[in-house]
Design a protein around this motif. Sequence first.
Motif, PDB file in Angstrom:
ATOM      1  N   CYS A 113      38.720  45.689  42.505  1.00  0.00           N
ATOM      2  CA  CYS A 113      38.922  46.641  41.675  1.00  0.00           C
ATOM      3  C   CYS A 113      39.327  46.620  39.319  1.00  0.00           C
ATOM      4  CB  CYS A 113      39.242  47.728  41.659  1.00  0.00           C
ATOM      5  SG  CYS A 113      38.379  48.790  43.165  1.00  0.00           S
ATOM      6  N   VAL A 114      40.316  45.915  40.009  1.00  0.00           N
ATOM      7  CA  VAL A 114      40.956  45.317  38.544  1.00  0.00           C
ATOM      8  C   VAL A 114      40.208  44.361  37.912  1.00  0.00           C
ATOM      9  CG1 VAL A 114      42.638  43.457  37.490  1.00  0.00           C
ATOM     10  CG2 VAL A 114      43.457  45.282  39.682  1.00  0.00           C
ATOM     11  N   VAL A 115      39.271  43.200  38.475  1.00  0.00           N
ATOM     12  CA  VAL A 115      38.609  42.199  37.382  1.00  0.00           C
ATOM     13  C   VAL A 115      37.962  43.076  37.538  1.00  0.00           C
ATOM     14  CG1 VAL A 115      37.359  40.577  38.156  1.00  0.00           C
ATOM     15  CG2 VAL A 115      39.524  40.319  39.734  1.00  0.00           C
ATOM     16  N   ILE A 116      36.798  43.780  38.125  1.00  0.00           N
ATOM     17  CA  ILE A 116      35.804  44.446  38.416  1.00  0.00           C
ATOM     18  C   ILE A 116      35.825  45.626  36.392  1.00  0.00           C
ATOM     19  CG2 ILE A 116      33.999  47.149  38.426  1.00  0.00           C
ATOM     20  CD1 ILE A 116      34.258  45.674  41.095  1.00  0.00           C
ATOM     21  N   ALA A 117      37.071  46.394  36.961  1.00  0.00           N
ATOM     22  CA  ALA A 117      37.914  47.085  35.487  1.00  0.00           C
ATOM     23  C   ALA A 117      37.714  46.163  33.795  1.00  0.00           C
ATOM     24  CB  ALA A 117      39.035  47.978  35.607  1.00  0.00           C
ATOM     25  N   CYS A 118      38.238  44.806  34.538  1.00  0.00           N
ATOM     26  CA  CYS A 118      38.331  44.448  32.998  1.00  0.00           C
ATOM     27  C   CYS A 118      36.355  43.767  32.083  1.00  0.00           C
ATOM     28  CB  CYS A 118      38.323  42.804  33.133  1.00  0.00           C
ATOM     29  SG  CYS A 118      40.345  42.750  34.089  1.00  0.00           S
ATOM     30  N   PHE A 119      35.412  43.399  33.060  1.00  0.00           N
ATOM     31  CA  PHE A 119      34.259  43.310  32.380  1.00  0.00           C
ATOM     32  C   PHE A 119      33.752  44.910  32.325  1.00  0.00           C
ATOM     33  CE2 PHE A 119      34.728  39.407  34.779  1.00  0.00           C
ATOM     34  CZ  PHE A 119      34.585  38.620  34.356  1.00  0.00           C
ATOM     35  N   TYR A 120      33.919  46.309  33.068  1.00  0.00           N
ATOM     36  CA  TYR A 120      33.120  47.416  33.141  1.00  0.00           C
ATOM     37  C   TYR A 120      33.716  48.015  31.251  1.00  0.00           C
ATOM     38  CZ  TYR A 120      29.979  49.053  35.647  1.00  0.00           C
ATOM     39  OH  TYR A 120      28.140  50.017  35.734  1.00  0.00           O
ATOM     40  N   LEU A 121      35.039  47.734  31.825  1.00  0.00           N
ATOM     41  CA  LEU A 121      35.853  48.026  29.999  1.00  0.00           C
ATOM     42  C   LEU A 121      35.535  47.408  29.258  1.00  0.00           C
ATOM     43  CD1 LEU A 121      38.087  50.100  29.341  1.00  0.00           C
ATOM     44  CD2 LEU A 121      37.836  50.013  31.934  1.00  0.00           C
ATOM     45  N   THR A 122      34.464  46.395  29.057  1.00  0.00           N
ATOM     46  CA  THR A 122      33.925  45.478  28.065  1.00  0.00           C
ATOM     47  C   THR A 122      32.491  46.141  28.285  1.00  0.00           C
ATOM     48  OG1 THR A 122      34.929  43.630  28.443  1.00  0.00           O
ATOM     49  CG2 THR A 122      32.800  43.382  27.734  1.00  0.00           C
ATOM     50  N   TRP A 123      31.897  46.912  28.921  1.00  0.00           N
ATOM     51  CA  TRP A 123      30.383  47.224  28.223  1.00  0.00           C
ATOM     52  C   TRP A 123      31.051  48.659  28.225  1.00  0.00           C
ATOM     53  CZ3 TRP A 123      29.654  52.315  30.837  1.00  0.00           C
ATOM     54  CH2 TRP A 123      28.085  52.805  30.678  1.00  0.00           C
ATOM     55  N   PHE A 124      32.416  49.584  28.543  1.00  0.00           N
ATOM     56  CA  PHE A 124      32.217  50.982  27.860  1.00  0.00           C
ATOM     57  C   PHE A 124      32.624  50.674  26.976  1.00  0.00           C
ATOM     58  CE2 PHE A 124      35.358  53.979  26.647  1.00  0.00           C
ATOM     59  CZ  PHE A 124      34.373  55.191  26.916  1.00  0.00           C
ATOM     60  N   VAL A 125      33.713  50.130  26.372  1.00  0.00           N
ATOM     61  CA  VAL A 125      34.700  50.491  24.844  1.00  0.00           C
ATOM     62  C   VAL A 125      33.231  49.569  23.785  1.00  0.00           C
ATOM     63  CG1 VAL A 125      36.664  49.227  23.360  1.00  0.00           C
ATOM     64  CG2 VAL A 125      36.377  49.885  25.861  1.00  0.00           C
ATOM     65  N   LEU A 182      47.760  50.471  37.030  1.00  0.00           N
ATOM     66  CA  LEU A 182      47.495  48.764  37.435  1.00  0.00           C
ATOM     67  C   LEU A 182      46.347  48.404  36.804  1.00  0.00           C
ATOM     68  CD1 LEU A 182      48.658  45.822  37.832  1.00  0.00           C
ATOM     69  CD2 LEU A 182      47.836  46.242  40.186  1.00  0.00           C
ATOM     70  N   ILE A 183      44.928  49.089  37.809  1.00  0.00           N
ATOM     71  CA  ILE A 183      43.407  48.947  37.138  1.00  0.00           C
ATOM     72  C   ILE A 183      42.962  49.134  35.764  1.00  0.00           C
ATOM     73  CG2 ILE A 183      41.050  49.525  38.109  1.00  0.00           C
ATOM     74  CD1 ILE A 183      42.674  50.022  41.216  1.00  0.00           C
ATOM     75  N   MET A 184      43.640  50.429  35.748  1.00  0.00           N
ATOM     76  CA  MET A 184      43.156  51.069  34.199  1.00  0.00           C
ATOM     77  C   MET A 184      44.045  49.659  32.894  1.00  0.00           C
ATOM     78  SD  MET A 184      44.099  54.585  32.260  1.00  0.00           S
ATOM     79  CE  MET A 184      45.650  54.038  32.335  1.00  0.00           C
ATOM     80  N   GLY A 185      44.971  49.429  33.801  1.00  0.00           N
ATOM     81  CA  GLY A 185      45.919  48.491  32.677  1.00  0.00           C
ATOM     82  C   GLY A 185      45.138  47.898  32.332  1.00  0.00           C
TER      83      GLY A 185
END
Length: 412
Positions: A221-233, A345-348
């Motif tokens: 989920c930490v790694v997924i968050a890095c890419f998905y925040l790229t998609w969203f932001v 942690l995941i969000m950060g």
Amino acid sequence: MRIGYENKLLAILSLSFGFVFFDRLALSFLFPLVSTELKLTNAHLGVLSSALSLTWALSGATLGAWSDKRASRKPVLILVVIAFSVLSSLSGLVSGFLSLLLFRALMGVAKGPALPISQSLLAEASTPARRGLNMGIVNGSAPGLLGAVIGPPVLVWLATTHGWRTAFLVSIVPGIMIAILIALFVKDSRSRSSYGNAGHAAHQSRPSWATLLKNRNVALCVVIACFYLTWFVTIISFAPTFLIQYRHFSPQTMSCIMSMLGFAWVGWGFIVPGISDRIGRKPAMVIFSLIAAVCPLLMVYVPNANTMAPLILLTYTGLGCFTLFMATIPAESANPRAIATALGLIMGVGELVGGFLSPTIAGFAADHYGMPVVMWISAAGALVPALLSCFLRETAPVRISHQSVRPMANVD
């Protein structure tokens, strides 16, 4: 009694986190007007988005973990709501890029703990069969409704009739009202359940970040968050400017298309987690991430706004996935005493990589290679999580045996 409080908490936290995104997205919608007066570029927009994401990331990870060490998280949530409301309002007083950058960075500090604290409170209060749906409403539908449906027309109307500074200044009012609601009606169940007489033992047994990362789901989920925040932001930061400057749409047409993103955000924000309660978290992540990868490309290649709008409504599914990898899956995988720590942690880390680095890179890429490149960057940000989700362990109660479901704390 429990269901009544569960619904009340759901409503208040939905308002709270929804307004977090109303404030966060305000600059994106107002940037075409702000940039004209302050003489800002796409690179400036990327840096402003990155600064907020950086401080949001650091604050979410550290203050989320800190809140897990406290007997009560309610005062912290009240404080952060008041703080980000005041800072958003002060954005209307800026005189240039540096002062705007300062206020946006401080806003990130204030907003960081909001999601980990809200979702940890909700995870404890939710019945297992509704956990994904409840978290989806707070994490997906509420931000979409307030930030992307109500936000664009309200902010554009305020900015065009009273000036963009007024649009920022009035944002303090709903924030103070939400803080009052939290103070009056939210209970912190952990003060009676996880703590109580065993408070010291709970503190001692709370897992560290390193321990949490040994959990496969949390690490993924930490790694997924890095890419998905790229998609969203990337898409949410650059779409308004892209639609006006590259597609040559009017501000009113832009706000209508952005509202379509908002309607999709609201709908898919609870539909995807609700579906995951029935078919499982893992298949929902894979299917809806693949659909989400298509959405930014529609802005580049669909010929007109009338065709673009309904297609965006159907494909902007990623915010429903956000609930799963940023809240539901880690809450069902991690130690109950460290839910806010895991979520922070995941969000950060996700905000640090996907929110801080990606907009800056996208902004400079847009200035050098043209605006369409930012939409390709966004598409890649959803495609990679679809692949990574194939390696998640299933956590949905409907898909695993009753004995293997980790019990959640209850609220009387």
